[in-house]
Design a protein around this motif. Structure first.
Motif, PDB file in Angstrom:
ATOM      1  N   UNK A  51       0.816  -1.226   0.000  1.00  0.00           N
ATOM      2  CA  UNK A  51       0.000   0.000   0.000  1.00  0.00           C
ATOM      3  C   UNK A  51       0.844   1.267   0.000  1.00  0.00           C
ATOM      4  N   UNK A  53       2.692   4.592  -1.024  1.00  0.00           N
ATOM      5  CA  UNK A  53       2.638   5.599  -2.091  1.00  0.00           C
ATOM      6  C   UNK A  53       3.973   5.769  -2.811  1.00  0.00           C
ATOM      7  N   UNK A  56       3.936   4.980  -6.456  1.00  0.00           N
ATOM      8  CA  UNK A  56       3.482   5.952  -7.448  1.00  0.00           C
ATOM      9  C   UNK A  56       4.701   6.564  -8.142  1.00  0.00           C
ATOM     10  N   UNK A  57       5.738   6.843  -7.342  1.00  0.00           N
ATOM     11  CA  UNK A  57       6.957   7.406  -7.922  1.00  0.00           C
ATOM     12  C   UNK A  57       7.664   6.377  -8.810  1.00  0.00           C
TER      13      UNK A  57
ATOM     14  N   UNK B  63       0.632  12.018 -10.779  1.00  0.00           N
ATOM     15  CA  UNK B  63       0.745  11.226  -9.556  1.00  0.00           C
ATOM     16  C   UNK B  63       1.542  11.974  -8.490  1.00  0.00           C
ATOM     17  N   UNK B  64       2.606  12.641  -8.922  1.00  0.00           N
ATOM     18  CA  UNK B  64       3.421  13.407  -7.961  1.00  0.00           C
ATOM     19  C   UNK B  64       2.640  14.600  -7.426  1.00  0.00           C
ATOM     20  N   UNK B  67       0.181  13.261  -4.890  1.00  0.00           N
ATOM     21  CA  UNK B  67       0.881  12.793  -3.691  1.00  0.00           C
ATOM     22  C   UNK B  67       1.375  13.970  -2.847  1.00  0.00           C
ATOM     23  N   UNK B 116      -4.841   4.380 -10.574  1.00  0.00           N
ATOM     24  CA  UNK B 116      -3.802   4.492  -9.548  1.00  0.00           C
ATOM     25  C   UNK B 116      -4.169   5.572  -8.530  1.00  0.00           C
ATOM     26  N   UNK B 120      -4.774   5.002  -4.553  1.00  0.00           N
ATOM     27  CA  UNK B 120      -3.989   5.800  -3.602  1.00  0.00           C
ATOM     28  C   UNK B 120      -4.925   6.582  -2.672  1.00  0.00           C
ATOM     29  N   UNK B 123      -6.233   4.511   0.065  1.00  0.00           N
ATOM     30  CA  UNK B 123      -5.227   4.228   1.093  1.00  0.00           C
ATOM     31  C   UNK B 123      -5.077   5.374   2.092  1.00  0.00           C
TER      32      UNK B 123
END
Lengths: 275, 275
Positions: A51, A53, A56-57, B63-64, B67, B116, B120, B123
């Protein structure tokens, strides 16, 4: 291409680069101009990677790695997926007929990478294989994972608590996994290919074989731990693509693989200070 | 958060940042600590964006962005998808019942981001909405696209060649699209929401209305161009989620939206030097 460097020699040359930095990766790709790429890096710390994150990177970085590889003249790439991409209710998983239905963030990131990288490969004429790993074991495995923890516990003379161990899995020795990935890279096989033995074995049998080999069956306590609710009863690979299309068959059976692994942990204990 | 800056005022504050640089994005997120995020940036240059590898970088960057938004305390995000995620053989597309089956690299990247980012969000407890844009028109549209090219051609007195125009589409004025996205951001609705009118209109009717409004029906040549083979006959949104759950209904009908758009292009021509 690795964040750690090792010994040069045998035709191997290490380069030190931060794979999460697109500019460093593209600089090295331009300098080396590789024809083949085998990309394994991902965040897989036991207990947290499902899980995390951080992956993602790694999804973003993987896309940049493939893109800069192609832009530097790369022709053939193998990326590494996971049995976590499959619908785990399927039991025996075939690459082309078993549906993908990842449940974890990790599996969803892998699934996304496969789909995007495959579509990109079609656009630019890149040949791409996708090695789907199942359950690996062998030297250097993280000590908190099942097989090392059982071996370490028994070698130290500790009681080892287990589940009933009825769940079937497909365990492949890491040396066979490495050779399978190299064979896949050298082939022209495209799309997903299971990297596994094709043989289902219960976790109980694996633990029992380790205990017999070490001679400490008395220390095993089956049925003390309970399995996670979502832990599937059967997760095994159909390996016809690996065997027939790639032409690779694993060399180590479970008995031989476990013996080598136990020997490696024995030697490791021997070379560290006694308690 | 934009690569371009505009006027401050009316509670708006612009920041200049390269969204493709994760360190710049996370620095700004930490400084501003936004509670809400509406992220629209993507590579959409007409004619090339469907298959451009640049959108691999926008997937990673998106995504970054999400995040670093979460890690700076963000609570509610809206990302923007596309009707290109749907199976285009479906005709009328509903978010929860129409299968996604993107065919283009662009659609596959959008689909991957949605999956994705949603995993995320689960989560980390982020509330996330996914605005799925269909066909937009209005001021500032790229002049090579359908509606601007027809308007510009007719205003310049040129013959305009078209397909037969029988394909049905769902055209939304960009001001309504902007308000819909803001309404979605202000709501608690999660998952995909079509941003569209829900009304199917043929491309021929759109072109005909423009020609009537400008008074140059004589310059239109229907049936001269041929449609792409994969161009679907009907692509329209079911908008019950947008209308009922988000509570937004577009304000401009097609006639009003086209008149505004024609006026904008007329003014633009008037303010540039005559040929």
């Amino acid at each position: 291409l690795s964040a750690r460097t090792g010994e040069h020699g045998d035709g191997v040359r290490w380069h030190c680069v931060d794979l999460l930095r697109a500019d460093e990766v593209s600089g090295l790709m331009a300098q080396v101009a590789p024809t083949h790429l085998l990309h394994l890096a991902w965040f897989v710390k036991p207990g947290v990677y499902w899980s995390s994150p951080v992956n993602l990177a790694w999804l973003g970085a993987s896309l940049e790695i493939v893109r800069s590889f192609v832009e530097s003249g790369g022709r053939r790439a193998v990326l590494v997926g996971s049995c976590a991409e499959y619908d785990w209710l399927s039991g025996r998983c075939h690459e082309l007929s078993t549906p993908t239905r990842p449940q974890s963030l990790y599996g969803i990131c892998k699934d996304a990478l496969r789909q995007v990288a495959s579509a990109y490969a079609r656009e630019v004429g890149l040949s791409i294989g996708w090695g789907r790993l199942f359950f690996l074991y062998g030297p250097h495995e993280h000590p908190s994972r099942l097989i090392p923890s059982v071996i370490e516990g028994l070698l130290a003379g500790r009681v080892v608590e287990c589940t009933a161990g009825a769940q079937y899995r497909d365990f492949l020795h890491v040396e066979d996994a490495a050779e399978a990935l190299v064979a896949l890279l050298a082939s022209v096989v495209e799309g997903p290919v299971n990297i596994a033995t094709g043989h289902a074995v219960t976790v109980g049998e694996v633990v029992g074989r380790i205990a017999s080999e070490i001679g400490r069956v008395d220390l095993i306590r089956f049925g003390v731990k309970t399995r996670a609710e979502d832990d599937p009863p059967l997760l095994v690979a159909d390996t016809s693509r690996l065997n027939r299309e790639v032409g690779f068959v694993p060399r180590l059976d479970l008995a031989a693989g476990l013996c080598r692994t136990i020997d490696w942990w024995r030697e490791r204990r021997g070379s560290t200070p006694a308690r």
